[in-house]
Design a protein around this motif. Structure first.
Motif, PDB file in Angstrom:
ATOM      1  N   ALA A  45       0.818  -1.228   0.000  1.00  8.72           N
ATOM      2  CA  ALA A  45       0.000   0.000   0.000  1.00  8.72           C
ATOM      3  C   ALA A  45       0.848   1.273   0.000  1.00  8.72           C
ATOM      4  O   ALA A  45       0.415   2.311  -0.501  1.00  8.72           O
ATOM      5  CB  ALA A  45      -0.924  -0.003   1.214  1.00  8.72           C
ATOM      6  N   VAL A  46       2.042   1.216   0.569  1.00  6.23           N
ATOM      7  CA  VAL A  46       2.854   2.445   0.694  1.00  6.23           C
ATOM      8  C   VAL A  46       3.610   2.792  -0.599  1.00  6.23           C
ATOM      9  O   VAL A  46       4.154   3.892  -0.719  1.00  6.23           O
ATOM     10  CB  VAL A  46       3.881   2.359   1.859  1.00  6.23           C
ATOM     11  N   LYS A  47       3.622   1.858  -1.562  1.00  2.34           N
ATOM     12  CA  LYS A  47       4.448   2.014  -2.777  1.00  2.34           C
ATOM     13  C   LYS A  47       4.317   3.377  -3.449  1.00  2.34           C
ATOM     14  O   LYS A  47       5.317   3.984  -3.843  1.00  2.34           O
ATOM     15  CB  LYS A  47       4.051   0.928  -3.789  1.00  2.34           C
ATOM     16  N   ASP A  48       3.068   3.846  -3.627  1.00  2.00           N
ATOM     17  CA  ASP A  48       2.889   5.109  -4.351  1.00  2.00           C
ATOM     18  C   ASP A  48       2.340   6.215  -3.443  1.00  2.00           C
ATOM     19  O   ASP A  48       1.817   7.213  -3.918  1.00  2.00           O
ATOM     20  CB  ASP A  48       1.960   4.897  -5.559  1.00  2.00           C
ATOM     21  N   ALA A  49       2.450   6.038  -2.125  1.00  2.00           N
ATOM     22  CA  ALA A  49       1.914   7.062  -1.207  1.00  2.00           C
ATOM     23  C   ALA A  49       2.921   8.200  -1.039  1.00  2.00           C
ATOM     24  O   ALA A  49       4.117   7.969  -0.875  1.00  2.00           O
ATOM     25  CB  ALA A  49       1.617   6.433   0.154  1.00  2.00           C
ATOM     26  N   ASN A  50       2.405   9.436  -1.089  1.00  2.00           N
ATOM     27  CA  ASN A  50       3.265  10.597  -0.834  1.00  2.00           C
ATOM     28  C   ASN A  50       3.244  10.979   0.648  1.00  2.00           C
ATOM     29  O   ASN A  50       4.158  11.618   1.158  1.00  2.00           O
ATOM     30  CB  ASN A  50       2.789  11.791  -1.654  1.00  2.00           C
ATOM     31  N   ALA A  51       2.158  10.579   1.308  1.00  4.11           N
ATOM     32  CA  ALA A  51       2.019  10.877   2.737  1.00  4.11           C
ATOM     33  C   ALA A  51       1.281   9.727   3.396  1.00  4.11           C
ATOM     34  O   ALA A  51       0.440   9.081   2.753  1.00  4.11           O
ATOM     35  CB  ALA A  51       1.231  12.170   2.919  1.00  4.11           C
ATOM     36  N   ILE A  52       1.607   9.465   4.666  1.00  2.56           N
ATOM     37  CA  ILE A  52       0.924   8.378   5.383  1.00  2.56           C
ATOM     38  C   ILE A  52       0.473   8.881   6.744  1.00  2.56           C
ATOM     39  O   ILE A  52       1.248   9.549   7.453  1.00  2.56           O
ATOM     40  CB  ILE A  52       1.853   7.154   5.598  1.00  2.56           C
ATOM     41  N   ILE A  72       6.185  12.369   3.846  1.00  2.00           N
ATOM     42  CA  ILE A  72       5.816  12.645   5.251  1.00  2.00           C
ATOM     43  C   ILE A  72       4.997  11.504   5.864  1.00  2.00           C
ATOM     44  O   ILE A  72       4.154  10.915   5.191  1.00  2.00           O
ATOM     45  CB  ILE A  72       5.042  14.005   5.352  1.00  2.00           C
ATOM     46  N   VAL A  73       5.299  11.226   7.151  1.00  2.00           N
ATOM     47  CA  VAL A  73       4.494  10.282   7.942  1.00  2.00           C
ATOM     48  C   VAL A  73       3.969  11.050   9.150  1.00  2.00           C
ATOM     49  O   VAL A  73       4.766  11.703   9.847  1.00  2.00           O
ATOM     50  CB  VAL A  73       5.350   9.111   8.485  1.00  2.00           C
ATOM     51  N   VAL A  74       2.685  10.995   9.384  1.00  2.00           N
ATOM     52  CA  VAL A  74       2.162  11.620  10.603  1.00  2.00           C
ATOM     53  C   VAL A  74       1.545  10.551  11.495  1.00  2.00           C
ATOM     54  O   VAL A  74       0.658   9.804  11.090  1.00  2.00           O
ATOM     55  CB  VAL A  74       1.132  12.733  10.319  1.00  2.00           C
ATOM     56  N   CYS A  94       9.824  13.371   6.379  1.00  2.00           N
ATOM     57  CA  CYS A  94       9.483  14.145   7.583  1.00  2.00           C
ATOM     58  C   CYS A  94       8.532  13.309   8.448  1.00  2.00           C
ATOM     59  O   CYS A  94       7.583  12.707   7.938  1.00  2.00           O
ATOM     60  CB  CYS A  94       8.798  15.433   7.140  1.00  2.00           C
ATOM     61  N   VAL A  95       8.791  13.265   9.752  1.00  2.00           N
ATOM     62  CA  VAL A  95       7.895  12.548  10.679  1.00  2.00           C
ATOM     63  C   VAL A  95       7.299  13.564  11.656  1.00  2.00           C
ATOM     64  O   VAL A  95       8.034  14.408  12.197  1.00  2.00           O
ATOM     65  CB  VAL A  95       8.650  11.458  11.476  1.00  2.00           C
ATOM     66  N   ALA A 283      -7.241  13.807  16.621  1.00  2.00           N
ATOM     67  CA  ALA A 283      -5.894  13.428  16.161  1.00  2.00           C
ATOM     68  C   ALA A 283      -5.887  13.161  14.658  1.00  2.00           C
ATOM     69  O   ALA A 283      -4.957  13.557  13.951  1.00  2.00           O
ATOM     70  CB  ALA A 283      -5.418  12.187  16.930  1.00  2.00           C
ATOM     71  N   GLY A 284      -6.933  12.489  14.158  1.00  2.00           N
ATOM     72  CA  GLY A 284      -6.990  12.179  12.727  1.00  2.00           C
ATOM     73  C   GLY A 284      -7.062  13.443  11.889  1.00  2.00           C
ATOM     74  O   GLY A 284      -6.328  13.595  10.904  1.00  2.00           O
ATOM     75  N   ILE A 285      -7.921  14.363  12.291  1.00  2.00           N
ATOM     76  CA  ILE A 285      -8.083  15.590  11.506  1.00  2.00           C
ATOM     77  C   ILE A 285      -6.827  16.467  11.611  1.00  2.00           C
ATOM     78  O   ILE A 285      -6.381  17.049  10.622  1.00  2.00           O
ATOM     79  CB  ILE A 285      -9.363  16.343  11.923  1.00  2.00           C
ATOM     80  N   ALA A 286      -6.224  16.491  12.801  1.00  2.00           N
ATOM     81  CA  ALA A 286      -4.972  17.257  12.959  1.00  2.00           C
ATOM     82  C   ALA A 286      -3.902  16.689  12.029  1.00  2.00           C
ATOM     83  O   ALA A 286      -3.162  17.436  11.379  1.00  2.00           O
ATOM     84  CB  ALA A 286      -4.507  17.207  14.412  1.00  2.00           C
ATOM     85  N   ALA A 287      -3.834  15.353  11.948  1.00  2.00           N
ATOM     86  CA  ALA A 287      -2.831  14.712  11.074  1.00  2.00           C
ATOM     87  C   ALA A 287      -3.061  15.129   9.622  1.00  2.00           C
ATOM     88  O   ALA A 287      -2.107  15.477   8.900  1.00  2.00           O
ATOM     89  CB  ALA A 287      -2.913  13.189  11.214  1.00  2.00           C
TER      90      ALA A 287
END
Ligand code: NAD
Length: 306
Positions: A45-52, A72-74, A94-95, A283-287
């Protein structure tokens, strides 16, 4: 831009709806990988993700290697020890975490567990009260501050120690700031743990620190199990029949604690401090907002791998 929400333990639907709204309003695509059972699904699933966006999901070097487009990973939550920060930095990723969004939820659980414990786990026998007891807050961050606010309402005498927060900041909340963890544990009958799990804090809650707690001592852990030296806590509880350990993070030695210390040990079956509808949504919306801010404007306010 593709934003992946990868959650072994999914967000509530209302939180996912809020995340989707933020992401799509920014013109990005949202992908969901929920309740995955195998790391291979995450790697795919992460192969083409720009952000997680993740919760307690593990982002290690293997995942980062597979995520070639990742920027970026949040971590929707406070603790980010589930992300390999050094590997993320090496991959130029970026984390961030979302500090403060679940602190009230965790603080309410900490106080709830204290009441449960002083009332003998609601077993019908006579217990004690929190009013007048000395509460030590170990680390005065977002959760610690909320614990102080609620504990004052209970009439507890509140003390705190934080290695980095200035004493004036603690004292302006009407909380007595102490100079060391040792002093905090010597002073307070109840200690509530809020330190992060770092190289410095892992195993740091040990026999030497706990042995001087006053009679009728209770340690409440809503932080991380890794900060506890379990073998030394067991030794101490074997020596002190008055010592209670109450935790939201099940110890590796749960079975031994449960068998040896019935009536003065409690663990939630699954970490649930942040498990409220409100914290989930916040937390989800902040991310999602932090991802949009980062991708659109380069905002790195909550970056943790500086
Ligand atoms: P925070 O970052 O707001 O606060 C952490 C505080 O710890 C800071 O004030 C920092 O100065 C202090 N600190 C760091 N190292 C220290 C040390 N060695 N000694 C004393 N103080 C130290 O984090 P928070 O939101 O208050 O959360 C605290 C911890 O609680 C998180 O790291 C996480 O592990 C845990 N947590 C658990 C749950 C749960 O579901 N049970 C939910 C959220 C957070």
């Amino acid at each position: 831009m593709k934003v992946l929400v990868a959650t072994e333990k999914p967000f509530a639907k209302v939180a996912v709806d809020g995340i989707r709204k933020e992401i799509e309003a920014a013109g990005y695509e949202l992908a969901l990988l929920e309740k995955y059972t195998d790391k291979a699904q995450l790697l795919d699933a992460v192969k083409d993700a720009n952000a997680i966006i993740i919760r307690s999901d593990i982002i290690d070097a293997e995942v980062l290697d597979a995520a070639k487009e990742l920027k970026i990973v949040v971590r929707a939550g406070a603790g980010y020890d589930n992300v390999d920060l050094a590997a993320a930095t090496a991959h130029n990723v970026c984390v961030m975490n979302t500090p403060g969004q679940n602190s009230n939820a965790v603080a309410e659980l900490a106080l709830g567990m204290m009441v449960y414990a002083v009332r003998n786990f609601y077993n019908g026998t006579s217990g004690t009260e929190l009013m007048g007891k000395k509460l030590g807050i170990h680390a005065y961050g977002n959760v610690g501050r909320n614990v102080a606010r609620i504990a004052k309402g209970f009439g507890m005498e509140v003390y705190a120690y934080d290695a980095f927060c200035p004493k004036e900041v603690i004292e302006k909340d009407g909380v007595k700031a102490l100079d060391s963890a040792e002093e905090l544990y010597k002073t307070c009958q109840v200690v509530s743990l809020h330190i992060p799990a770092t190289a410095e804090t892992k195993n740091s809650i040990n026999y030497a620190l706990l042995k001087d707690m006053p009679k009728g001592a209770m340690l409440v852990n809503t932080a991380r199990k890794e900060v506890i030296n379990e073998a030394e806590l067991i030794k101490l509880m074997e020596e002190r029949a008055d010592f209670k350990y109450i935790t939201d993070i099940m110890p590796a030695a749960n079975a031994e604690f449960a068998e040896k210390f019935a009536g003065r040990y409690f663990s939630t079956p699954k970490k649930m401090g942040a498990q409220t509808a409100e914290a989930n949504i916040n937390a989800g919306i902040a991310a999602a907002k932090q991802i949009v801010g980062f991708l659109k404007d380069g905002c790195e306010k909550f970056r943790v791998n500086k």
